[in-house]
Structure formats: C-alpha cells, structure tokens
Design a protein around this motif. Structure first.
Motif: not given
Length: 249
Positions: A119-131
């Motif tokens: 993976v690259s260019g994306f924070s771990a999904p549990q810590s992302e803010d998707f709002a």
C-alpha cells in the motif's frame, strides 16, 4: 496464462514475465496506464495494472460509486486470473483502500490469499476520516493541484477535465461513502510505502497499517509527496522487488 474474456477487461496489458503476478490498483480517477512503465521492470514478476470501469479501455462503462461493489467484482476477476499462481496486490491511495477490501472479499470467499499486500498514499483505514472530501469541480481541481502528479495543462483544459472528472468524482464518492468495519487482521504481510512529504497520507499515519496484519509489517520511506511511488520509480521497484522476489524463493 491468458486472461479470459470475463476478466480481461480488468487487466488490459498482457502477462510479460510469468511467475508471481502483481496486481496494481490505481489512485482515484487513475487508470491502468499509471503503472504501465512498471511492466517488465521486476524480473520474475508480472506487473498487471488494473483497469477500473469508466476510464481508458472501459470508458463506456459506468464507474463504481461504492467500494464494496468494486472490491467484490475485482476480487472475483483477480481470482479467475491468478488461479493457482502466486500473486500479490498493490494499491496506491484510493487503490490501497480498494486493495484492502479486495483481500477481505477474497478471504470471505475462501480463495487463496496473496503473498503480500503493498500500500501507498493512504493512511490505515481504521484511522482515516472519510466524512469530508472535494465535491465541486473547483474543489476537485484544487485537490489535484495540491496533490501534484497531474499536469497543469490538464487542469485548465475543459475538454480534458470533462473526460477525467466522471471517474474521479465516482471514486471520491465511493471513498466518502466508505465506512470502516473492524474485522480480524489479515494473515498477509503488508509493505507500506510512504512519501515523507505527503500531506494527505502522512508518513507517520502509514504506521497504522501494522494493525491490519498478523503476518509482518514494513514501512519504507520515499522522498516526495503523494505520488512519490511514481516519481521515485526506481526506488519503488527496488523495494517491491526485494520483498516479492524473497517471497517467491
């Protein structure tokens, strides 16, 4: 191994190397061509760029606007292509999130798991803010300009914007609608490549991917921003080759 008609839409470029198959998932609005320069550059590894619907060779198809449906279709296509061959999955930015969900779909189907998730260019999904994300054309153009990697002439040419905006908007819609669901960790090693100047997915935020695997985690720094993996191609391929070639021994 030749792709059948059913999933060749997802893999527009032919297998050139045999051996381990590396499926490469592009960023939001991106296409398979982003990884075309990687083909034939990793000895013993077939680099197979993935083509999402709604762009390039699949321009007439409607792009997905949610990640679950995209991941479900793509998982079946990759399993049909790989069959019994060893494989790994790589995703950049939006592609990293999609790759993560693809692996969970494959596990749910009882299919063979890849040797690695990269993976690259994306924070771990549990810590992302998707709002919050860009919604208007002007905001999307501003986002692309901030991230870099898109030629300025593309961002000021209305004809080009008219072509690239629909798949990009669909991918951003899918990202905003995504909701992380806690599940057991993957039993797949994860290699994370982090641009040390990436303001969207900071290098430190990439460490969170370690919580998504029970099989080992490595974080490798790259000089540059959000598209460092493409701008530092030689270094990126060297690191990926080191991981995949060892796993194929």
């Amino acid at each position: 191994m030749t792709a059948t008609v059913g999933h060749s839409r997802w893999l527009p470029f032919p297998d050139t190397e045999g051996g381990l198959r590396l499926y490469c998932l592009p960023h939001a609005g991106g296409s398979a061509s982003a990884f075309r320069p990687w083909i034939g550059r990793i000895p013993g590894v077939s680099v197979l760029p993935v083509q999402y619907p709604g762009r390039e060779t699949r321009l007439r198809e409607n792009p997905h606007v949610d990640i679950p449906s995209l991941a479900s279709e793509l998982a079946e296509a990759l399993l049909a292509d790989a069959q019994d061959a060893p494989y790994a999955v790589y995703g950049h930015s939006f592609g990293a999130l999609t790759a993560f969900e693809v692996l969970h779909v494959i596990r749910g189907l009882g299919g063979p798991m890849p040797s690695h998730l990269i993976v690259s260019g994306f924070s771990a999904p549990q810590s992302e803010d998707f709002a919050d994300d860009a919604v208007t054309d002007e905001e999307i153009v501003a986002l692309l300009r901030d991230l870099g990697g898109t030629p300025e002439q593309y961002l000021t040419d209305r004809r080009i914007l008219k072509m690239i905006m629909p798949p990009l908007r669909a991918d951003l819609t899918a990202k905003v609608a995504y909701r992380y669901m806690p599940r057991p960790e993957l039993d797949v090693p994860i290699l994370a490549l982090g641009g040390v100047e990436d303001q969207q997915a900071t290098y430190d935020s990439m460490r969170g991917w370690a919580d998504q695997t029970t099989a080992g985690f490595r974080l490798h720094p790259l000089n540059g921003g959000h598209f460092a993996v493409l701008e530092q191609q030689e270094e990126t391929l060297r690191v990926i080759a080191g991981v995949l070639c060892r796993s194929g021994d």
